[in-house]
Design an enzyme around this catalytic site. Structure first.
Site, PDB file in Angstrom:
ATOM      1  N   ASP A  62      68.122  39.693 120.612  1.00 22.40           N
ATOM      2  CA  ASP A  62      68.317  40.849 121.474  1.00 22.40           C
ATOM      3  C   ASP A  62      68.803  42.044 120.642  1.00 22.40           C
ATOM      4  OD1 ASP A  62      70.397  42.491 123.270  1.00 22.40           O
ATOM      5  OD2 ASP A  62      68.857  41.651 124.566  1.00 22.40           O
ATOM      6  N   ARG A  63      68.063  43.163 120.701  1.00 26.04           N
ATOM      7  CA  ARG A  63      68.384  44.321 119.861  1.00 26.04           C
ATOM      8  C   ARG A  63      69.674  44.996 120.312  1.00 26.04           C
ATOM      9  NH1 ARG A  63      64.349  41.677 121.166  1.00 26.04           N
ATOM     10  NH2 ARG A  63      63.778  43.164 122.775  1.00 26.04           N
TER      11      ARG A  63
ATOM     12  N   CYS B 211      59.149  49.161 121.346  1.00 26.38           N
ATOM     13  CA  CYS B 211      60.512  48.853 121.805  1.00 26.38           C
ATOM     14  C   CYS B 211      61.403  49.977 121.311  1.00 26.38           C
ATOM     15  CB  CYS B 211      60.991  47.519 121.237  1.00 26.38           C
ATOM     16  SG  CYS B 211      62.751  47.197 121.580  1.00 26.38           S
ATOM     17  N   ASN B 212      61.924  50.772 122.239  1.00 23.96           N
ATOM     18  CA  ASN B 212      62.745  51.909 121.834  1.00 23.96           C
ATOM     19  C   ASN B 212      63.972  51.483 121.055  1.00 23.96           C
ATOM     20  OD1 ASN B 212      61.649  54.523 123.072  1.00 23.96           O
ATOM     21  ND2 ASN B 212      61.479  53.080 124.764  1.00 23.96           N
ATOM     22  N   THR B 213      64.698  50.481 121.586  1.00 19.76           N
ATOM     23  CA  THR B 213      65.959  50.083 120.953  1.00 19.76           C
ATOM     24  C   THR B 213      65.732  49.621 119.516  1.00 19.76           C
ATOM     25  OG1 THR B 213      66.721  49.398 123.139  1.00 19.76           O
ATOM     26  CG2 THR B 213      68.045  48.710 121.277  1.00 19.76           C
ATOM     27  N   ALA B 214      64.603  48.943 119.275  1.00 15.72           N
ATOM     28  CA  ALA B 214      64.311  48.450 117.927  1.00 15.72           C
ATOM     29  C   ALA B 214      64.194  49.590 116.924  1.00 15.72           C
ATOM     30  CB  ALA B 214      63.030  47.612 117.936  1.00 15.72           C
TER      31      ALA B 214
ATOM     32  N   LYS C 245      61.491  42.574 132.510  1.00 22.55           N
ATOM     33  CA  LYS C 245      61.480  41.597 131.409  1.00 22.55           C
ATOM     34  C   LYS C 245      61.339  40.168 131.937  1.00 22.55           C
ATOM     35  CE  LYS C 245      64.195  44.198 127.955  1.00 22.55           C
ATOM     36  NZ  LYS C 245      63.211  44.304 126.874  1.00 22.55           N
TER      37      LYS C 245
ATOM     38  N   CYS D 232      61.964  53.576 127.929  1.00 28.01           N
ATOM     39  CA  CYS D 232      62.069  52.144 127.667  1.00 28.01           C
ATOM     40  C   CYS D 232      60.686  51.616 127.981  1.00 28.01           C
ATOM     41  CB  CYS D 232      63.102  51.481 128.563  1.00 28.01           C
ATOM     42  SG  CYS D 232      63.005  49.678 128.504  1.00 28.01           S
TER      43      CYS D 232
END
Lengths: 247, 247
Positions: free
Chosen positions: A50-51, A85-88, A169, A200
């Protein structure tokens, strides 16, 4: 090969967002038959930690998994890499020096697109997972371009945005998830946002432009269009950031 | 890795059908979060020559391109391979001896599924691209199981089925394409078909079960479910057909 570059998709974060980017790349490609399409290689490895948890220091580091996936793509022949994936994207500065191929930046591309498509807009509402909000990735990219980022209150973030994204998700793509996001977006517009970012990759799966009272920009579509342009360009325009040895 | 096997998708024939299989694999996977999903690697190489033309001897052989793609998947870590293209299944007997991993057979899985889900049915209507019809793949698989295959007249095949599939391959996924296929399916049911196969991976993209007067079985969904089962099984159940050296 047909003279175009091969697009790598470092996916699985989450899987539906990966399928969504691939679908948008296909639709953004001018094609009359199978052979006109672009070569796309996707690696969707669900074991990448999980990022958001990793960035908060509450879980295992996501970098080794991201790097292994990027190297599989490079080995299989990807000429550049996209990450739906934005967070990545918070891991991009750490990832890039280890790769021999460029990684497109969805967040920079999206902020550039706000300027290009909505030149009169000043305030931009951000609908994003809490991990992305916490990284400040979109806040920084927008402020760097003279724009003012607005994001939901902590309460709206938790109750509306994160709840909807967790639902998608878990494969819940029904109207209830879209309604949660529409409520959060409406509140941002009431607070002054002139454009909304579906920032997202799970959001555009359930939230359509007609459901919010301001233009809704989809970074996945922006990334898809950038990837198609890059694959068909006479020369790579994305910065390669190559410092280390290629995989 | 999380103890499950890695699914390889030999795709690009066409790209939308590849995205459709990946989407159906995701939806068929019991998951609450990204990390519950399966590892999927997709290679969608558009330069694989037209399978129908190759089988008619009117175009370059598709086998070298299929083999190169399968080997890229194997190299990247795929434990078994799926091919979301019915016509490409004609190359399976030539492909399998060169690979070190099993290839699932969408056509055998679909014919088995007719027996399991519609035990009273005797006549099965086949909606498929002309290349698939010409190979007789579904005809043989159905007859082997005591079922009677029905396919459209040459005129309906050309005017309705092939025209609609060519439209989807060119990204036309509008209602007109679905209407052409619904007309062909209705004619097969009038001729006695008790079940219809959407036996070309582009068909389920525009034709829904509600549009035809008999149950419509989607081989892409059958393949997705078989792939998820295979990835999560304690041991591989698909025959490996390994004769040559692995890539």
């Amino acid at each position: 090969m047909n003279g175009n570059r091969t697009i790598g998709i470092l996916g699985g974060m989450g899987p539906l967002a990966t399928a969504d980017l691939y679908h948008k790349i296909i639709l953004a490609t001018p094609a009359r038959r199978d052979q006109d399409h672009l070569h796309v290689i996707i690696d969707a490895d669900p074991t990448i930690p999980d990022r958001s948890a990793a960035l908060r220091g509450e879980g295992p580091d996501a970098l080794p998994g991201l790097l292994a996936s990027a190297r599989r793509l490079q080995l299989a022949g990807a000429d550049f890499i996209t990450i739906p994936c934005n967070t990545a994207h918070a891991f991009l500065p750490a990832l890039r020096p280890h790769l021999g191929v460029p990684v497109l930046d969805m967040i920079a591309a999206t902020a550039d697109r706000v300027l290009a498509d909505f030149p009169a807009a000043r305030r931009v509402g951000i609908l994003a997972y809490r991990g992305t909000i916490e990284t400040g990735l979109y806040h920084h990219a927008l402020r760097d371009r003279g724009l003012e980022p607005l994001s939901p209150s902590p309460e709206d973030q938790r109750r509306l945005v994160d709840a909807a994204i967790d639902g998608v998700k878990a494969n819940d793509t029904g109207p209830a998830m879209g309604a949660l996001l529409a409520e959060a977006g409406g509140t941002l517009v009431a607070a002054g946002a002139e454009v909304l970012l579906a920032a997202c990759t799970e959001i555009p799966i359930v939230l359509t432009p007609a459901m919010v009272p301001a233009p809704l920009l989809d970074p996945t579509r922006v990334l898809a269009e950038a990837a198609v342009r890059e694959a068909r360009a006479p020369a790579l325009t994305a910065p390669a950031f190559v410092a280390g040895a290629g995989g």
